[in-house]
Design a protein around this motif. Structure first.
Motif, PDB file in Angstrom:
ATOM      1  N   SER A  73       0.842  -1.200   0.000  1.00  0.00           N
ATOM      2  CA  SER A  73       0.000   0.000   0.000  1.00  0.00           C
ATOM      3  C   SER A  73       0.867   1.235   0.000  1.00  0.00           C
ATOM      4  N   LYS A  74       0.435   2.201  -0.774  1.00  0.00           N
ATOM      5  CA  LYS A  74       1.198   3.438  -0.833  1.00  0.00           C
ATOM      6  C   LYS A  74       1.229   4.112   0.536  1.00  0.00           C
ATOM      7  N   ASN A  75       0.165   4.030   1.281  1.00  0.00           N
ATOM      8  CA  ASN A  75       0.101   4.693   2.579  1.00  0.00           C
ATOM      9  C   ASN A  75       0.989   4.026   3.610  1.00  0.00           C
ATOM     10  N   GLU A  76       1.375   2.782   3.348  1.00  0.00           N
ATOM     11  CA  GLU A  76       2.208   2.082   4.323  1.00  0.00           C
ATOM     12  C   GLU A  76       3.671   2.458   4.195  1.00  0.00           C
ATOM     13  N   ASN A  77       4.040   3.101   3.116  1.00  0.00           N
ATOM     14  CA  ASN A  77       5.443   3.428   2.871  1.00  0.00           C
ATOM     15  C   ASN A  77       5.581   4.885   2.448  1.00  0.00           C
ATOM     16  N   PRO A  78       5.293   5.796   3.355  1.00  0.00           N
ATOM     17  CA  PRO A  78       5.321   7.215   2.991  1.00  0.00           C
ATOM     18  C   PRO A  78       6.735   7.715   2.744  1.00  0.00           C
ATOM     19  N   LEU A  79       6.808   8.767   1.937  1.00  0.00           N
ATOM     20  CA  LEU A  79       8.078   9.435   1.712  1.00  0.00           C
ATOM     21  C   LEU A  79       8.332  10.435   2.829  1.00  0.00           C
ATOM     22  N   GLY A  80       9.556  10.946   2.862  1.00  0.00           N
ATOM     23  CA  GLY A  80       9.906  11.937   3.870  1.00  0.00           C
ATOM     24  C   GLY A  80      10.244  11.304   5.201  1.00  0.00           C
ATOM     25  N   LEU A  81      10.356  12.122   6.225  1.00  0.00           N
ATOM     26  CA  LEU A  81      10.726  11.663   7.562  1.00  0.00           C
ATOM     27  C   LEU A  81       9.455  11.498   8.390  1.00  0.00           C
ATOM     28  N   ASN A 134      29.019  21.968   6.956  1.00  0.00           N
ATOM     29  CA  ASN A 134      29.425  23.303   6.515  1.00  0.00           C
ATOM     30  C   ASN A 134      28.243  24.227   6.252  1.00  0.00           C
ATOM     31  N   ASP A 135      27.075  23.849   6.703  1.00  0.00           N
ATOM     32  CA  ASP A 135      25.878  24.671   6.504  1.00  0.00           C
ATOM     33  C   ASP A 135      25.337  25.071   7.870  1.00  0.00           C
ATOM     34  N   ALA A 136      25.376  26.374   8.162  1.00  0.00           N
ATOM     35  CA  ALA A 136      24.933  26.858   9.474  1.00  0.00           C
ATOM     36  C   ALA A 136      23.491  26.480   9.755  1.00  0.00           C
ATOM     37  N   GLU A 137      22.710  26.283   8.700  1.00  0.00           N
ATOM     38  CA  GLU A 137      21.298  25.949   8.866  1.00  0.00           C
ATOM     39  C   GLU A 137      21.115  24.588   9.523  1.00  0.00           C
ATOM     40  N   TYR A 138      22.054  23.688   9.277  1.00  0.00           N
ATOM     41  CA  TYR A 138      21.899  22.311   9.753  1.00  0.00           C
ATOM     42  C   TYR A 138      22.971  21.892  10.752  1.00  0.00           C
ATOM     43  N   ALA A 182      24.631  13.493   3.659  1.00  0.00           N
ATOM     44  CA  ALA A 182      23.923  14.490   4.464  1.00  0.00           C
ATOM     45  C   ALA A 182      24.802  15.005   5.593  1.00  0.00           C
ATOM     46  N   TYR A 183      25.570  14.094   6.201  1.00  0.00           N
ATOM     47  CA  TYR A 183      26.468  14.486   7.290  1.00  0.00           C
ATOM     48  C   TYR A 183      27.524  15.466   6.782  1.00  0.00           C
ATOM     49  N   LEU A 184      28.069  15.198   5.600  1.00  0.00           N
ATOM     50  CA  LEU A 184      29.075  16.086   5.022  1.00  0.00           C
ATOM     51  C   LEU A 184      28.484  17.446   4.661  1.00  0.00           C
ATOM     52  N   VAL A 236      22.756  10.717  -5.133  1.00  0.00           N
ATOM     53  CA  VAL A 236      22.904  10.567  -3.680  1.00  0.00           C
ATOM     54  C   VAL A 236      22.931  11.929  -2.995  1.00  0.00           C
ATOM     55  N   THR A 237      23.549  12.910  -3.612  1.00  0.00           N
ATOM     56  CA  THR A 237      23.591  14.264  -3.024  1.00  0.00           C
ATOM     57  C   THR A 237      22.193  14.823  -2.857  1.00  0.00           C
ATOM     58  N   ASP A 238      21.325  14.622  -3.872  1.00  0.00           N
ATOM     59  CA  ASP A 238      19.948  15.121  -3.771  1.00  0.00           C
ATOM     60  C   ASP A 238      19.210  14.462  -2.620  1.00  0.00           C
ATOM     61  N   PHE A 239      19.393  13.146  -2.484  1.00  0.00           N
ATOM     62  CA  PHE A 239      18.726  12.458  -1.383  1.00  0.00           C
ATOM     63  C   PHE A 239      19.252  12.946  -0.032  1.00  0.00           C
ATOM     64  N   GLY A 240      20.556  13.200   0.048  1.00  0.00           N
ATOM     65  CA  GLY A 240      21.122  13.715   1.300  1.00  0.00           C
ATOM     66  C   GLY A 240      20.574  15.075   1.660  1.00  0.00           C
ATOM     67  N   LYS A 241      20.442  15.934   0.652  1.00  0.00           N
ATOM     68  CA  LYS A 241      19.856  17.257   0.907  1.00  0.00           C
ATOM     69  C   LYS A 241      18.416  17.138   1.395  1.00  0.00           C
ATOM     70  N   ASN A 242      17.667  16.213   0.782  1.00  0.00           N
ATOM     71  CA  ASN A 242      16.285  16.026   1.189  1.00  0.00           C
ATOM     72  C   ASN A 242      16.185  15.529   2.632  1.00  0.00           C
ATOM     73  N   LEU A 243      17.102  14.650   3.004  1.00  0.00           N
ATOM     74  CA  LEU A 243      17.124  14.158   4.390  1.00  0.00           C
ATOM     75  C   LEU A 243      17.387  15.309   5.363  1.00  0.00           C
ATOM     76  N   LEU A 244      18.365  16.152   5.057  1.00  0.00           N
ATOM     77  CA  LEU A 244      18.646  17.303   5.907  1.00  0.00           C
ATOM     78  C   LEU A 244      17.429  18.213   6.015  1.00  0.00           C
ATOM     79  N   PHE A 245      16.801  18.480   4.886  1.00  0.00           N
ATOM     80  CA  PHE A 245      15.640  19.360   4.868  1.00  0.00           C
ATOM     81  C   PHE A 245      14.522  18.804   5.749  1.00  0.00           C
ATOM     82  N   CYS A 246      14.265  17.523   5.634  1.00  0.00           N
ATOM     83  CA  CYS A 246      13.197  16.917   6.434  1.00  0.00           C
ATOM     84  C   CYS A 246      13.524  16.936   7.918  1.00  0.00           C
TER      85      CYS A 246
END
Length: 1626
Positions: free
Chosen positions: A82-90, A214-218, A208-210, A164-174
C-alpha cells in the motif's frame, strides 16, 4: 536524559494532551505528501537488486515484459505494498509516552521503502523498528523515525536525474523542517540521533552528514548525530550495479543514483575520503553480509557486497558479520533472531552512551535556566587571563614532569586530589593559569576558580561551587539537564549555603551521572577564601563520590588548612607537594627581562645571579626587582639598585612606600592615598571608569588614570587587561592595612567610612534621578552601580568610633530623609540588585544598635533620637519593600517614586515621607493599616471545599481539595493557572519537575505542569491507600509509594500499563519485636532524599528506618525516658516525619507535640516541646517550621533547635509548607491558603554569609524571640461593593452582615447590620445615587434612601425604605433609571418589583435560563434595559411584559460563539454568586458589563473548562447597534477591534473612560488602551499596579471604576480609594 521531565517542549506537550501515541501509529510528514509509486518496494541488493512488480493479470501468472525476472529476489506473487504504508519523507514510526531520550532514524536503500525494507517478507507485522524496538527497556525510551525517498530501480519506473547528493539534501531538509501528522515540529536535534542505514541509505546519510557540516542551517542537527549503524552499505560500490545500470539504459530509464553505486566510482571515492576526516566524532558500527543473494530466480546467487566494500576502515569502527544475505541483513524472523539481537544490543549500548555523554548543543534557554539557577553573571576567564598574562614562555614547564602531577593527570576511575602549597608571592596563581592552559591544549575539559582577595564576590565557597557547576554544565549536557531540572523545581542558589549546593548540585546531580572521562578541577588561592575550612571540607567529599574527579588545590600553607589536609593523607587518592618559585622559572624570567639590556653578557649573568640568590623563591620579589632595574641607565645604577632592594617582601614593601612618600608632591600624595584606599578596601575590583568618577569630588580631571596609578602608587596597584584596578598581591594589601605607622598605611575602619561617605554623597546628587529616567545617560555614571550596591558593605565593615558615629548618623539621616533614598532604590531595580535592600536593612539595624550602645550613658538629643528612629523605620521598610514590591520594581524601577509609597502602611517611613501627600495624579486613601505585616497574600480556594494538601514545584504550587479538584497557582502572581479534577477523592499528591501525580480511591493520575494535561491514568491496587509518601527515582522514571498496607510500591513510567508493583514483599514485614507494641497500619512514611531509605511511623510501634536495597530495618527510635512527660515505655508514637535534605537525620513530631531530630547512625536525638501538629523542612535544611491547631506558626533553626520566629493567627492551621526558595511559608486553613514572607526568611535567603556567620545569625535570632513575634490580624472581608458616580458615594457590605456608606473624602457611617450576621451578597446604587439596594446571602433584599447633611463635617444618612423577601439567592440587582422599579435576579425567578406599591409586577424564567447573563440599563433610552448573554443581547422595556428584540453576536468576533441553549450553561465566575460548581464542566459566562460612555458598552465574557485556563474575551460594542431599530445580527463593524496581545493580557476589565479601555493585566498593572487606536497596541499605557497581597478572586470581582478614574478596591475589610487620572504614564 531523564525522560519524565515532563514534556519540557510545548510542542511535545501538546501532542500528549489526550493520550500517548500508540506504537503502531505512523505520522505522515507534511512536507512530503506524495507517495511512492506502486512498484515493488523492498530494498534488496546493492545496489539494491530490484524486483519486478506483479502483473495486473488477475491470474498472477504474467511477468513484466522487461525481463526483470532475471533480477528477482523474491517470488513474484506478493501483493503490491500500500502506498500509505510506505510514505516518503521523515515519519514517526514510534513515539514513547514520555519525552524521548534519543531519536533513531532508519534510512532504506535502492529500491527500498520506509517500512517494507525493515519487514520480513514485506509483512509489516515483522517491521521490527515499529513492533519490536518499543518493547526493549532501554530502546523503548527512544523515538523511532523512518526516512523514505524515491529510489526506485525497476525498469518500469521513470527516468531520474536525482543522485545521492539530492537524497542527502532532502534528508537534511526533512530533519530541519519536518512536521508530524499534527503539523507540529519534529524538533530533530534536541536529543542525540542514531542512524540505522541499509545499503545505499548509508551513502545518503554520509552525504547528508558532510553537507550539514558546513551549513549553518543544519550544523546543530549534525552535532546531535552520535552514531551510525551501517547494514551492508556499499562504501566502495558493487559490481552488480554495473549490470543493473546497463539494463536501465536499455529501458531508456537511466538513473544517476544507480551509476553512483558502481564499484570504485568517483562519487564513492570522494565521499569516503571526505567522510573519513570527520568521522572521529561518531561511533561507527558496520555489519556485513556473509551469504550470497539470489539474483536470477533460484538459479543464480552472488555476493552483492564483500567485506571490504561494507566497511569504512576508519579508526574506532566496529565491524562484524551477520549470517544473512544482502536482502535479509535488515530483516529478521523474530526477536530471538541472532542477527536482531546483535543490532538490538548495539542500540542499547549506543543509547546508554548517548544519554550520558551527548555532545550536541542544547537550547540557549537551557543555559539561561542554568545561569538563573546558579546566578552566574561572569565566567572566571578574566581571572585566568589576568594571571596568564603574567606567565612567561618557558616557565612553569617543570610541573609537567613532577611525579605527583603526572599521577594526577592520569585517567582513572577514581577521584584524585593534589594539593600544591607554597609561601606567599611564589607564583602559585600564575602556575594555576599555566596548568589550566596546559589542560586546554590537550583538549581536556577543565573547570577552575580563582579566589580573589580583592573581590568580595569571589571569596566564598558558594561562589566557588556555583562557578564550577556552571562550567561543568557548559561542558556536560547531561549535567546541564539536571541543573535545568533543579531550576524547574524553583530553586535559586545565589545566596544558598555552600553545603546545600554541594548536596543538591554535585552529590545529587553530577555524581549520579556515569562519567566516561575524568573531570579536572583547578582551585587557586584556597587560603584566600572567606571560609577556607568549609570549602575544603566540602571539596574533600569527592573522595566519597566515586566519580572520576581530579581536583587540584593551590594555595598558601596555613596551619588550619594543613591540619585538614593531614586528615586526607590516609587516602590513596590524595597527594600534597610543597612548591616554591622554581629556580628554572626565575632564571628564565630574568634572562628574558635582561635580554633587552644593552650590557655585556658577564654583567647580565652577574645581575641574574644576584637576583636569584636574594629572591628566596619569591617570584613577586623578582618581578618588582626587575621593575626597579629597568629604571636604571648605567651598570653602576643597576648594582646600586640591587644592593638597595631589601630581601623579603616586608622590607621591599616598606621601601616602595618610602619611595612614594619621598618622590611625590603633596597633592600627588593625597591622590595616591585615595587610590590605595579604594584598591585596598573596595568590595570588588573597580574599573578605571568607576574609580575615576569616585575620585572626581576630590580630584578634578585626572588626565590618564591608568598611567597615573602606575606613577603614583609605586607598584602597589596594577591595572589588568580588562581595565580593572587591583592590589598587586594580597600581601601588599595586608602590609598597608596592618602597618599603622606608614604615611600611606590604610586604616580599614576609617577607609570603609570614607568609601561609604563618598558612595552616599554620590547618591545624594539631585540630578541622579533624571539620569536614571533617561536610560542612555546611565553609562555616563559608571560609579552609580558601585555606589548603589556597595555602600551597605562599607557601613558594615567600618565600625565607627564614638566620635565618628555622629557624622555618619547625620549623613545617613540626610540620605534617608530625602528623595535620594528613592533614587537609590530606583537604581537597584534598574541593575536588578534589589537584594541589596535586605543587606542594607540588616546593616542599618546593626548601626543603630551599635550607636545606641555607644551612647547609652549619654543624654541623647531629640534630633539624634529622631534620626535613629528614622533609620529603624527604614530598616523595616527596606525589607518589606523588597518582599511586597520586588517583582513590580524589577518591571518598572521608577514605580518607587510615586506608586509604591501610597500603598505602604501609615506608620512606615515610605508613607510618612512620600505617601501622605497626594502625588500628582495618584493617591491611595481609605485604609487604616498602621504597620507592615508578614502576609503576602490570602488566597480563597472556593466555598464549600476544604484544602487537604499542597505541593510546590518550580514557580507554581498545587493545592488538593476535598472534592478531588487540584488547583494550580502561579507562585509569583499568586493567581490561579489551572484546575484539574481527578473524579474521585484523592488521598495524596506529589510533584517533581513538570509532573504532578495524584492518588485517588481507584486510580492514580499523572498530570503535566503547568498545562494540566492528564498523561496517564493507572488502576490502583485494591484496598490500598497512599500515605503522603512519594519518591521519584531512577532519573525520575520510577515513582515509589508508601502504602497503608505495609508495602512500598513502584510505578515504572516506562511501562505504566504494568501499574503499581510491590517493590519487595519482604519490606516492612519483619520489625524487631518490642514488648507492648504492634506493627499495625503505618501512620506515616517518608523517603530519604536519594530514596535509599524510608522512615516508617506506626500507631503502635516506634519510628523505624528501613534500607530498601537490603530489605531490613536498620534503626528504631527509642525515646529517652528523661524526656518523656507521662509515658513510662521506651517509645512514643510519631505523627510526622521529614528527612533532612543534606544529611542522614530525621526531623519528626511525637504525638505529644514535641519535635525531635534523630541521627540514627550515631543514635543521637534532640527534642523541643512545641505543641505542634504539623511540621515542614526547608529545602536547604537550615530551618524547619511547625504549626498547631491554635493558629501559631513557628520557624526554627535546625542546627540549634531554637525558635527564630513566631506568628499567631486567629484561625487553626491544617498544614504548613516552605516554598522551594525557602523565602515563604504557606499554610492551609479550611478553604483558604495564606502566603507569609517573614523578615527572618528574607534575611537568611537574600544575604550570603560565610557558613559560620550564617549559622550565627540564625541562632542569634532565637535569643530575641520576642522581637521576632508577629500577629496576623483578621478582618471581615468585603463581599459586596458598588459606587455612585453622580453622588460620589460608595457602599460596602462585608462577611459579618455590616453595610457601610462612605464618600470619597473619608466620611463613613454604618447603615445596616444583619441581625443574623448573614453575609451581604450584593449592594447596588440607583442611577441618581439616592437609593441603595442590598441582598443577604439568604435572599433577603432591603432598600435604603440615602441623604447627606452638613458641609463640614459631612454627615451621611440612610433611611430604611422597604424590605423584600425572596426564597433563593440573588444574582443581580438593577434599579430603573427613575428609581421606581427594581429587578431582583434570583436563582429560580427573576422578578421586577414596583417600589411604590411594593408588589412584583413581572417574572422572568428560571435560573437555568438566566445563569449566563448580566443586566444593564440602555443609555440611549431610559425605558429600556439590556439582558446580556455570552453571544446575544435581549432588549426589554421597563413597562412591557416581553422582550422587544433579541440581537445575536454569532458573527461578531471576538465574542464567544456558544450554544443558544442557555439551559445547559452554568455560571462559573459571576460577581457575588453563591452557587458553587460541583463538577468541572465547560462553562461560559458574562463576566462583567460596563457603560460609562453612552456610545459604547464593554462586555467581558469567559469560558472555562476542566484543566484549561479561562478563555477571556472583551468586546467593545457600539450602543447604536443594540437599538431596537438596528440590525437583528450586528456585523463586525458594531464591535471595535482589540489587538490580540491586549486581549490576551486582560485579567479584569474595569471600564471605559474618555474613550480608553481600562483593565488590570496579568502582571497586576492598571492599563489603558485608546479605542481609537484600531487594531494597534500603540495606544497602550501602564499606569500603576495593585499590590499582590490585595489580589484574589473575590476582590477582583469588587473593584468599581468611577467617572474621574477613581478605582475602589477592597483590602482586608476596608475599601481603598485609588485616585488616578489614568491618562498619565509614570
Amino acid at each position: 536524559m531523564e525522560a519524565l521531565r515532563k514534556l519540557r517542549h510545548p510542542t511535545w506537550a501538546s501532542k500528549h494532551r489526550n493520550q500517548a501515541v500508540s506504537p503502531g501509529s505512523l505520522h505522515q510528514n507534511s512536507l512530503n505528501p506524495q507517495r511512492e509509486p506502486g512498484h515493488e518496494d523492498v530494498d534488496n541488493t546493492g545496489v539494491e537488486v530490484y524486483r519486478t512488480r506483479k502483473s495486473d493479470d488477475s491470474s498472477g501468472s504474467g511477468r513484466s515484459s522487461t525481463g526483470a525476472s532475471t533480477f528477482s529476489g523474491e517470488t513474484l506473487t506478493r501483493k503490491t505494498q500500500s502506498k500509505n504504508e510506505n510514505p516518503l519523507g521523515l515519519n514517526v514510526v514510534y513515539e514513547p509516552e514520555v519525552y524521548p531520550t534519543v531519536d533513531i532514524i532508519f534510512v532504506h536503500g535502492l529500491n527500498g521503502t520506509s517500512r517494507s525494507t525493515w519487514s520480513k517478507d514485506k509483512n509489516t507485522d515483522f517491521c521490527w523498528p515499529e513492533k519490536w524496538l518499543p518493547e526493549e527497556p532501554e530502546i523503548g525510551t527512544a523515538r523511532v523515525l523512518s526516512f523514505g525517498y524515491n529510489a526506485a530501480a525497476s525498469p518500469s519506473s521513470s527516468a531520474s536525474t536525482l543522485n545521492v547528493t539530492d537524497f542527502g539534501k532532502n534528508l537534511l531538509f526533512c530533519m530541519k523542517y519536518g512536521k508530524d501528522e499534527r503539523k507540529e515540529e519534529l524538533n530533530i536535534g534536541q536529543v542525540p540521533i542514531i542512524f540505522v542505514v541499509h545499503s545505499m541509505g548509508g551513502l545518503v546519510v554520509k552525504k547528508a552528514y558532510l553537507l550539514g557540516q558546513n551549513d549553518a542551517e543544519y550544523k546543530h542537527i549534525i552535532k546531535s548525530i552520535s552514531s551510525i549503524i551501517f547494514l551492508a552499505t556499499p562504501h566502495r560500490g558493487s559490481n552488480l550495479a554495473e549490470v543493473l545500470h546497463k539494463i536501465l539504459e536499455v529501458t531508456l530509464h537511466s538513473k544517476q543514483y544507480v551509476t553512483d553505486l558502481k564499484k570504485d566510482s568517483q562519487m564513492l571515492q570522494n565521499l569516503n575520503e571526505d567522510f573519513r576526516h570527520i568521522v572521529r566524532n561518531l561511533q561507527i558500527f558496520s555489519f556485513y553480509e556473509t551469504i550470497e543473494t539470489q539474483i536470477t530466480g533460484k538459479l543464480v546467487k552472488k555476493m552483492v557486497l564483500n567485506k571490504d566494500s561494507s566497511t569504512l576502515g576508519c579508526d574506532g569502527e566496529v565491524s562484524t558479520p551477520l549470517v544473512a544475505d544482502h536482502h535479509d541483513v535488515c530483516k529478521f524472523c523474530d526477536q530471538e533472531d541472532p542477527n536482531y539481537i546483535s543490532i538490538r544490543n548495539v542500540l542499547n549500548t549506543l543509547i546508554r552512551h548517548a544519554k550520558s555523554n551527548v555532545t550536541h548543543d542544547s537550547s540557549p534557554e537551557d543555559l539561561k535556566k542554568v545561569q538563573d539557577l546558579l546566578a552566574v553573571t561572569e565566567t572566571p576567564e578574566d581571572d585566568l587571563k589576568f594571571f596568564h598574562d603574567r606567565w612567561m614562555t618557558g616557565t612553569c614547564d617543570w610541573i609537567k614532569y613532577e611525579d605527583s602531577f603526572k599521577d594526577w593527570m592520569k585517567h582513572g576511575p577514581t577521584p584524585k586530589v593534589l594539593w600544591l602549597h607554597g609561601p606567599p608571592a611564589s607564583g602559585k596563581s600564575v602556575l594555576s593559569s599555566f596548568i589550566i592552559e596546559h589542560l586546554n591544549s590537550l583538549d581536556i575539559s577543565c573547570s577552575f576558580f580563582f579566589f580573589r582577595f580583592g573581590d568580595q564576590t569571589k571569596r566564598s565557597p558558594n561562589a566557588l561551587l556555583r562557578s564550577l557547576a556552571y562550567q561543568i554544565a557548559s561542558q556536560l549536557p547531561s549535567f546541564k539537564r539536571k541543573l535545568r531540572e533543579l531550576h524547574d523545581e524553583g530553586l535559586h542558589f545565589e545566596k544558598t549555603e555552600a553545603r546545600t549546593i554541594w548536596k543538591k548540585v554535585f552529590v545529587g546531580g553530577l555524581f549520579k551521572i556515569e562519567l566516561q572521562d575524568p573531570l579536572y578541577w583547578v582551585v587557586d588561592a584556597l587560603d584566600e577564601c572567606d571560609s577556607s575550612q568549609t570549602a575544603l571540607d566540602i571539596l574533600s567529599g569527592i573522595s566519597k563520590a566515586g566519580a572520576p574527579i581530579h581536583l587540584l588545590l593551590i594555595g598558601r600553607f596555613t596551619e588550619p588548612l594543613s591540619s585538614s589536609f593531614e586528615r586526607l593523607e590516609n587516602s590513596k587518592d590524595f597527594q600534597a607537594q610543597a612548591i616554591v618559585a622554581h629556580e628554572s622559572d626565575i632564571h628564565t624570567f630574568v634572562r628574558k627581562e635582561l635580554h633587552y639590556l644593552k650590557a655585556k653578557e658577564a654583567f647580565k649573568q652577574k645581575v641574574l645571579e644576584g637576583i636569584r640568590q636574594r629572591a628566596s623563591g619569591n617570584f613577586l620579589w623578582v618581578t618588582l626587582a626587575m621593575k626597579e632595574i629597568r629604571k636604571c641607565y648605567t651598570e653602576d645604577a643597576i648594582e646600586q639598585a640591587l644592593n638597595d632592594i631589601p630581601a623579603g617582601m616586608g622590607p621591599l614593601y616598606e621601601r616602595m612606600e618610602t619611595n612614594i612618600a619621598r618622590d611625590l608632591r603633596d597633592g600627588d600624595k593625597d591622590l595616591a592615598k585615595h587610590i590605595l584606599t579604594w584598591a585596598a578596601c573596595s568590595r570588588r575590583a573597580m574599573s578605571l571608569a568607576e574609580l575615576s568618577q569616585a575620585l572626581e569630588s576630590d580630584f578634578k580631571n585626572v588626565l590618564d588614570l591608568g598611567r597615573t596609578i602606575g606613577e603614583v602608587c609605586g607598584h602597589f596597584v596594577v591595572v589588568d587587561s580588562t581595565s580593572h584596578v587591583a592590589m598587586i598581591h594580597q600581601t601588599a594589601r595586608k602590609y598597608l592595612l596592618k602597618t599603622s605607622k606608614l604615611e600611606f598605611s590604610v586604616n580599614a575602619a576609617a577607609a570603609h567610612r570614607q568609601l561609604l561617605t563618598r558612595s552616599l554623597s554620590f547618591l545624594l546628587d539631585p540630578a541622579l534621578r533624571a539620569k536614571l529616567e533617561q536610560i542612555a545617560s546611565i553609562p555616563a555614571s559608571p560609579f552609580l552601580q558601585y555606589a548603589a550596591t556597595c555602600w551597605p558593605y562599607h557601613l558594615r565593615h567600618g565600625p565607627p568610633s564614638k566620635e565618628a558615629t555622629n557624622s555618619l548618623l547625620l549623613l545617613l539621616a540626610k540620605f534617608f530623609n530625602g528623595p535620594h533614598v528613592l533614587t537609590w532604590i530606583h537604581a537597584l531595580g534598574y541593575y536588578d540588585q534589589l537584594n541589596v535592600l535586605v543587606e542594607a536593612a540588616r546593616d542599618l539595624s546593626s548601626f543603630v544598635s551599635h550607636k545606641r550602645r555607644l551612647h547609652r550613658d549619654d543624654i541623647p538629643s531629640q534630633e539624634r533620637i529622631e534620626d535613629l528612629d528614622l533609620l529603624e523605620l527604614w530598616a523595616a521598610d527596606l525589607l518589606k519593600a523588597f518582599a511586597k514590591f520586588g517583582p513590580n520594581l524589577r518591571q518598572q524601577p521608577s514605580a518607587i517614586h510615586k506608586i509604591i509609597p501610597p500603598f505602604c502602611p501609615k506608620s512606615s517611613a515610605l508613607y510618612l515621607q512620600f505617601g501622605k501627600k497626594e502625588q500628582t495624579g495618584f493617591s491611595v486613601k481609605g485604609l487604616n493599616n498602621p504597620s507592615w505585616d508578614d502576609c503576602l497574600a490570602k488566597i480563597s480556594l472556593g466555598t464549600g471545599l476544604q484544602a487537604l494538601q499542597m505541593e510546590c514545584v518550580s514557580h507554581y504550587f498545587w493545592v488538593l481539595m476535598t472534592s478531588g479538584v487540584i488547583i494550580l497557582y502561579d507562585a509569583i502572581s499568586l493567581r490561579e493557572v489551572q484546575r484539574v479534577e481527578h473524579d474521585e477523592f484523592v488521598f495524596s499528591i506529589a510533584c517533581k519537575g513538570e509532573t504532578m501525580v495524584s492518588y485517588g480511591y481507584h486510580t492514580t493520575k499523572l498530570w503535566s505542569t503547568p498545562e494540566g494535561q492528564q498523561k496517564y491514568a493507572i488502576q490502583n491496587p485494591k484496598d490500598c491507600k497512599a500515605l503522603n509518601a512519594f519518591a521519584f527515582t531512577e532519573n525520575d522514571m520510577t515513582i515509589l509509594l508508601g502504602c497503608d498496607d505495609k508495602t512500598i510500591r513502584k510505578l515504572d513510567l516506562m511501562r505504566p500499563k504494568q501499574g503499581w508493583q510491590i517493590l519487595d514483599d519482604k519490606l516492612l514485614r519483619a520489625e524487631l519485636p518490642i514488648p507492648g507494641t504492634n506493627t499495625n497500619t503505618p501512620r506515616y512514611m517518608d523517603f530519604s532524599p536519594d530514596a535509599s531509605l524510608v522512615a516508617v511511623a506506626y500507631r503502635g510501634y516506634p519510628l523505624s528506618v528501613w534500607r530498601l536495597s537490603e530489605r531490613r530495618s536498620i534503626a528504631t527510635l527509642r525515646r529517652d525516658a528523661g524526656r518523656r512527660a507521662h509515658n513510662s515505655s521506651t517509645w512514643t508514637g510519631v505523627d510526622r516525619v521529614r528527612w533532612h535534605p543534606n544529611s542522614d537525620e530525621i526531623l519528626g513530631l511525637y504525638n505529644d507535640g514535641c519535635v525531635f531530630k534523630w541521627n540514627f547512625y550515631e543514635e543521637d536525638t534532640q527534642e523541643v516541646r512545641a505543641r505542634a501538629s504539623e511540621i515542614d523542612m526547608s529545602n536547604d535544611g537550615v530551618l524547619f517550621a511547625t504549626s498547631d491547631i491554635g493558629g501559631i506558626i513557628k520557624i526554627w533553626n535546625y542546627q540549634h533547635f531554637a525558635m527564630v520566629y513566631q506568628l499567631s493567627c486567629d484561625n487553626g492551621i491544617t498544614d504548613i509548607y516552605f516554598s522551594p526558595d525557602c523565602r515563604r511559608i504557606y499554610d492551609l486553613n479550611g478553604s483558604q491558603c495564606n502566603v507569609w514572607e517573614p523578615n527572618v526568611l528574607i534575611r537568611l535567603t537574600e544575604i550570603e554569609e560565610p557558613a559560620s556567620e550564617r549559622e550565627s545569625e540564625a541562632g542569634s535570632a532565637s535569643q530575641a524571640a520576642s522581637g521576632s513575634e508577629a500577629y496576623a490580624e483578621t478582618a471581615d472581608p468585603v463581599t459586596a461593593l458598588d459606587a455612585s458616580t453622580k453622588a460620589k458615594l460608595f457602599c460596602a457590605g462585608n462577611d459579618a452582615g455590616v453595610i457601610q456608606l462612605c464618600d470619597l473624602k473619608g466620611n463613613q457611617t454604618e447603615i445596616y447590620r444583619s441581625p443574623r450576621f448573614l453575609t451581604i451578597d450584593l449592594v447596588h446604587f440607583s442611577q441618581d445615587g439616592c437609593l441603595i439596594a442590598y441582598s443577604e446571602i439568604g435572599g433577603r433584599v432591603g432598600i435604603f434612601e440615602v441623604s447627606r447633611t452638613g458641609s463640614s463635617p459631612v454627615e451621611l444618612r440612610a433611611k430604611a425604605m422597604r424590605e423584600i423577601k425572596t426564597m433563593d439567592g440573588v444574582h443581580q440587582l438593577l434599579f430603573s433609571p427613575d428609581s421606581k422599579r427594581l429587578i431582583i435576579d434570583g436563582a429560580s425567578k427573576c422578578r421586577l418589583w414596583d417600589l411604590e406599591s411594593g408588589s412584583c409586577v413581572r417574572e422572568f424564567g428560571g435560573s437555568k435560563q438566566r445563569a449566563e447573563r448580566m443586566l444593564m440599563n440602555n443609555p440611549k433610552d431610559e425605558n429600556q434595559f439590556f439582558d446580556f448573554f455570552v453571544n446575544s443581547a435581549t432588549v426589554h422595556t421597563w413597562d412591557g411584559p416581553e422582550a422587544i428584540k433579541t440581537l445575536q453576536f454569532l458573527n461578531a468576533t471576538p465574542l464567544l460563539s456558544v450554544s443558544d441553549d442557555h439551559d445547559k450553561a452554568q455560571l462559573l465566575r459571576r460577581r457575588s454568586s453563591p452557587v458553587a460548581l460541583s463538577r468541572m464542566e465547560i462553562t461560559s459566562s458574562v463576566e462583567t458589563v460596563f457603560q460609562y460612555d453612552p456610545e459604547h458598552i464593554v462586555l467581558h465574557t469567559t469560558q472555562t473548562s476542566a484543566g484549561a485556563p479561562a478563555d477571556s474575551n472583551v468586546s467593545i460594542i457600539k450602543t447604536s447597534s443594540l437599538s431596537p431599530d438596528g440590525l437583528a445580527t450586528p456585523d463586525s463593524t458594531s464591535i471595535l477591534p482589540i489587538p490580540s496581545n491586549i486581549q490576551s493580557d486582560i485579567r479584569k476589565t474595569l471600564g471605559l473612560l474618555e474613550r480608553r479601555l481600562i483593565y488590570l493585566d496579568y502582571d497586576s498593572w492598571v492599563c489603558t488602551w485608546s479605542i481609537d487606536s484600531g487594531n494597534d497596541s500603540a495606544g497602550l499605557q501602564r499606569h500603576f499596579f495593585i499590590p499582590r497581597d490585595w489580589l484574589n478572586a473575590e476582590t477582583l470581582e469588587l473593584c468599581p471604576l468611577m467617572y474621574n478614574g477613581t478605582i475602589l478596591f477592597p483590602h482586608y475589610g476596608e475599601v481603598a480609594v485609588i485616585k488616578s487620572t489614568l491618562l498619565q504614564r509614570w
